[in-house]
Design a protein around this motif. Structure first.
Motif, PDB file in Angstrom:
ATOM      1  N   GLU A  88      18.908  82.609 152.958  1.00  0.00           N
ATOM      2  CA  GLU A  88      17.863  82.388 151.956  1.00  0.00           C
ATOM      3  C   GLU A  88      18.197  83.081 150.650  1.00  0.00           C
ATOM      4  O   GLU A  88      18.587  84.250 150.622  1.00  0.00           O
ATOM      5  CB  GLU A  88      16.524  82.894 152.474  1.00  0.00           C
ATOM      6  CG  GLU A  88      15.370  82.533 151.557  1.00  0.00           C
ATOM      7  CD  GLU A  88      14.013  82.840 152.179  1.00  0.00           C
ATOM      8  OE1 GLU A  88      12.990  82.541 151.515  1.00  0.00           O
ATOM      9  OE2 GLU A  88      13.971  83.365 153.301  1.00  0.00           O
ATOM     10  N   GLN A  89      18.029  82.343 149.566  1.00  0.00           N
ATOM     11  CA  GLN A  89      18.139  82.889 148.214  1.00  0.00           C
ATOM     12  C   GLN A  89      16.726  82.982 147.650  1.00  0.00           C
ATOM     13  O   GLN A  89      16.153  81.998 147.199  1.00  0.00           O
ATOM     14  CB  GLN A  89      19.015  81.990 147.328  1.00  0.00           C
ATOM     15  CG  GLN A  89      19.254  82.562 145.944  1.00  0.00           C
ATOM     16  CD  GLN A  89      19.983  81.590 145.018  1.00  0.00           C
ATOM     17  OE1 GLN A  89      19.887  80.366 145.194  1.00  0.00           O
ATOM     18  NE2 GLN A  89      20.709  82.114 144.035  1.00  0.00           N
ATOM     19  N   THR A  90      16.148  84.173 147.702  1.00  0.00           N
ATOM     20  CA  THR A  90      14.736  84.324 147.323  1.00  0.00           C
ATOM     21  C   THR A  90      14.521  84.151 145.823  1.00  0.00           C
ATOM     22  O   THR A  90      13.471  83.681 145.380  1.00  0.00           O
ATOM     23  CB  THR A  90      14.209  85.701 147.753  1.00  0.00           C
ATOM     24  OG1 THR A  90      15.078  86.719 147.232  1.00  0.00           O
ATOM     25  CG2 THR A  90      14.185  85.798 149.280  1.00  0.00           C
ATOM     26  N   LYS A  91      15.520  84.540 145.029  1.00  0.00           N
ATOM     27  CA  LYS A  91      15.464  84.325 143.578  1.00  0.00           C
ATOM     28  C   LYS A  91      16.665  83.486 143.169  1.00  0.00           C
ATOM     29  O   LYS A  91      17.796  83.781 143.559  1.00  0.00           O
ATOM     30  CB  LYS A  91      15.490  85.659 142.827  1.00  0.00           C
ATOM     31  CG  LYS A  91      14.243  86.502 143.055  1.00  0.00           C
ATOM     32  CD  LYS A  91      14.319  87.782 142.234  1.00  0.00           C
ATOM     33  CE  LYS A  91      13.063  88.631 142.437  1.00  0.00           C
ATOM     34  NZ  LYS A  91      13.112  89.897 141.638  1.00  0.00           N
ATOM     35  N   VAL A  99      25.905  81.564 146.792  1.00  0.00           N
ATOM     36  CA  VAL A  99      26.978  81.633 147.791  1.00  0.00           C
ATOM     37  C   VAL A  99      27.046  83.022 148.403  1.00  0.00           C
ATOM     38  O   VAL A  99      27.308  83.180 149.610  1.00  0.00           O
ATOM     39  CB  VAL A  99      28.321  81.244 147.151  1.00  0.00           C
ATOM     40  CG1 VAL A  99      29.476  81.459 148.130  1.00  0.00           C
ATOM     41  CG2 VAL A  99      28.293  79.787 146.705  1.00  0.00           C
ATOM     42  N   LEU A 100      26.766  84.039 147.625  1.00  0.00           N
ATOM     43  CA  LEU A 100      26.801  85.411 148.121  1.00  0.00           C
ATOM     44  C   LEU A 100      25.807  85.642 149.260  1.00  0.00           C
ATOM     45  O   LEU A 100      26.040  86.478 150.157  1.00  0.00           O
ATOM     46  CB  LEU A 100      26.521  86.380 146.962  1.00  0.00           C
ATOM     47  CG  LEU A 100      26.889  87.851 147.147  1.00  0.00           C
ATOM     48  CD1 LEU A 100      28.368  88.015 147.479  1.00  0.00           C
ATOM     49  CD2 LEU A 100      26.537  88.632 145.882  1.00  0.00           C
ATOM     50  N   GLN A 101      24.706  84.884 149.268  1.00  0.00           N
ATOM     51  CA  GLN A 101      23.691  85.046 150.307  1.00  0.00           C
ATOM     52  C   GLN A 101      24.194  84.601 151.683  1.00  0.00           C
ATOM     53  O   GLN A 101      23.600  84.942 152.707  1.00  0.00           O
ATOM     54  CB  GLN A 101      22.424  84.263 149.951  1.00  0.00           C
ATOM     55  CG  GLN A 101      21.861  84.515 148.569  1.00  0.00           C
ATOM     56  CD  GLN A 101      21.790  85.985 148.213  1.00  0.00           C
ATOM     57  OE1 GLN A 101      21.142  86.771 148.901  1.00  0.00           O
ATOM     58  NE2 GLN A 101      22.470  86.372 147.125  1.00  0.00           N
ATOM     59  N   ALA A 102      25.294  83.845 151.700  1.00  0.00           N
ATOM     60  CA  ALA A 102      25.834  83.361 152.978  1.00  0.00           C
ATOM     61  C   ALA A 102      26.738  84.382 153.656  1.00  0.00           C
ATOM     62  O   ALA A 102      27.145  84.175 154.808  1.00  0.00           O
ATOM     63  CB  ALA A 102      26.610  82.064 152.751  1.00  0.00           C
TER      64      ALA A 102
END
Length: 537
Positions: A88-91, A99-102
């Motif tokens: 999840e990318q909250t913002k 991509v960093l959220q993965a």
């Protein structure tokens, strides 16, 4: 059917590959309350087309990054099952941040350490697996840190430009596709805006390079976001190779950002679907007017006439004929079925050798068994119509189980609703139901029974019984002539002398005196003692 080695490659996963799908965007230009990646293309949310490619390639799992309407997107992608995980990318702070959220998906499990990552956008439903495999092959062959997919457009405004190295800057022996940087449209100079090669947004990135590079991203740009494209320049600065594969078919690179682009993608996907079924042995009388959703299956030698719409997970058997104006949604249709014009079917089943239409409406829960016939203006809901049974004209059948070999007369209605609850009607095998019959549920009609025309059936009918339930006919001779005379102000003719129905029927036969034996029998009956009469009764 056998596959060549090339075909087998298309169906195998790629060793060491992890896939990241960006599906967090708001999609402002869609002007919709629905998340962009959930908008359907040929009956499927567009993100599922990309997810199909990802699941076919990834050996080390798939991460889908969700954001806007994340719960709804999560529900759709998790239904695919398998090795799909959701991050999840909250913002929404840019593609690099997305991509960093993965990272936790791949670094949290010891055996999931991809040697390279494929990064896809959830809004590119036209991309094909064959093209992505070509991109992976180029990446491996050139030992690149980053390999990206590009397209050359006549008008590149609004897209990130791919800036290639000048020929004199190429290292000795290097391929001629070296990339220097990707510049976003809002950050591009006037000279850079003249470049017509654009970034499609599909990447292959070295596994050891990706996340360390993302940690170094700087949001100081026109958008104030972390651009994924900045890793290209990082790789160049480190002296690593950045390659690019130009699309042969630019349609594959079409990202959906507006309703116009959504309609364009819909047209391309539906054209591909039609071509696939034509090659599989299905006849389309007018391909351009035939709409077939991506999830539909059609058997060989089936014929589809103009303006047929097949939706959802519909399955059509072999040698079936579907005439014009028919719409079928989430149904199973058997072999050698004929469906005449202007029928609507939904969530129903039609078995082999049946004949339906025209103007038949099958609502959810209908099963027409083998050799069933359903004709003009018949509506059915939650009904099982037995093998060889017929409902040919002007009927409503709801919440009913109808046996085999049953005839449903024109105008028959199952009265299944009392204003509060629904009730069942059961009709046994071989029943004959005449025209204009009302079956008031709950009611059961026994096997072999006959229901006369015009009957209203409110009680269970025994096996092989005859039911007649109608008001006796009243005939008033001369009534119509008197009415016309009164309306025109004339003197009406005199009413004829009333004749009882019994006398009218007997008047057609010559009157006969009662025979002596019958008269004698009546006189003997009158003289019998009371006890004897009671015994006879």
């Amino acid at each position: 059917m056998t596959h060549s080695s090339h075909d087998n490659a298309l169906f195998s996963s790629v060793p060491g590959l992890g896939v990241i799908i960006m599906a967090a965007g708001l999609g402002k230009r869609m002007k919709s309350s629905l998340a962009k990646v959930l908008h359907p293309v040929a009956g499927r949310p567009m993100v599922l087309y990309v997810l199909d490619i990802a699941c076919g390639l990834a050996e080390q799992g798939v991460a889908v990054v969700v954001g806007h309407q994340g719960a709804e997107v999560r529900k759709v992608v998790e239904a695919v099952g398998g090795q799909v995980a959701v991050a999840e990318q909250t913002k929404q702070l840019g593609t690099g941040h997305a991509v960093l959220q993965a990272r936790p998906v791949f670094t949290g499990v010891a055996h999931r350490r991809p040697t390279r990552y494929l990064i896809l956008n959830g809004d590119t439903p036209l991309l094909t697996e064959a093209t992505v495999r070509d991109l992976l092959a180029m990446h491996d062959a050139q030992g690149a840190a980053v390999t990206l997919l590009t397209a050359v457009l006549a008008d590149a405004s609004g897209y990130g430009r791919v800036i290639r190295q000048r020929r004199e800057e190429w290292p000795q022996g290097a391929a001629d596709n070296r990339v220097q940087s990707i510049v976003e449209d809002k950050d591009a100079s006037e000279a850079e805006r003249l470049v017509r090669e654009i970034n499609v947004g599909t990447y292959v990135v070295d596994g050891e390079f990706l996340f360390p590079a993302l940690d170094k991203l700087d949001p100081r740009n026109a958008q104030g976001e972390y651009y994924l494209t900045d890793i290209v320049q990082m790789a160049v600065q480190q002296g690593r190779t950045v390659s690019a594969l130009r699309l042969r078919d630019i349609d594959e690179g079409l990202g959906i950002n507006s309703r116009v682009q959504l309609a364009e993608a819909e047209g391309v996907i539906r054209h591909r679907i039609r071509e696939r079924w034509l090659e599989a042995g299905v006849t389309l009388r007018d391909p351009a007017s035939t709409w077939i959703d991506a999830g539909v299956t059609i058997g060989r030698d089936t014929v589809l006439y103009p303006n047929v719409t097949l939706e959802g997970r519909t399955v059509i058997g072999e040698e079936t004929i579907v005439h014009s104006g028919v719409r079928i949604t989430d149904c199973r249709i058997g072999n050698r079925v004929e469906i005449l014009d202007h029928c609507i079917f939904r969530e129903s089943q039609v078995e082999d050798d049946s004949h339906l239409g025209p103007f038949v409406h099958l609502r959810p829960g209908v099963a027409v068994r083998r050799k069933g016939k359903v004709g003009n203006f018949v509506e059915m809901k939650k009904v099982e119509l037995g093998e060889g049974s017929k409902a040919n004209h002007l009927s409503y059948l709801g919440d009913a189980t109808i046996g085999s070999g049953v005839n449903i007369g024109a105008g028959t209605i199952t009265c299944n609703y009392d204003g509060y609850r629904k009730f069942q009607t059961v009709v046994g095998d071989g029943v004959f139901i005449g025209s204009d019959v009302q079956l008031v549920a709950p009611v059961t009609v026994g096997q072999g029974a006959v229901i006369a025309a015009g009957a209203t059936v409110t009680q269970d009918v025994p096996v092989d019984a005859l039911v007649i339930a109608r008001v006796p006919q009243v005939t008033r001779e001369g009534w119509a002539a008197r009415r016309r005379a009164l309306q025109s102000g004339q003197t009406p003719p005199p009413a004829p002398k009333p004749v009882s129905p019994v006398k009218t029927r007997m008047s057609a036969k010559p009157a006969k005196a009662a025979s002596k034996p019958k008269a004698a029998a009546r006189s003997i009956k009158k003289k019998q003692p009371a006890v004897q009469r009671s015994k006879r009764r």
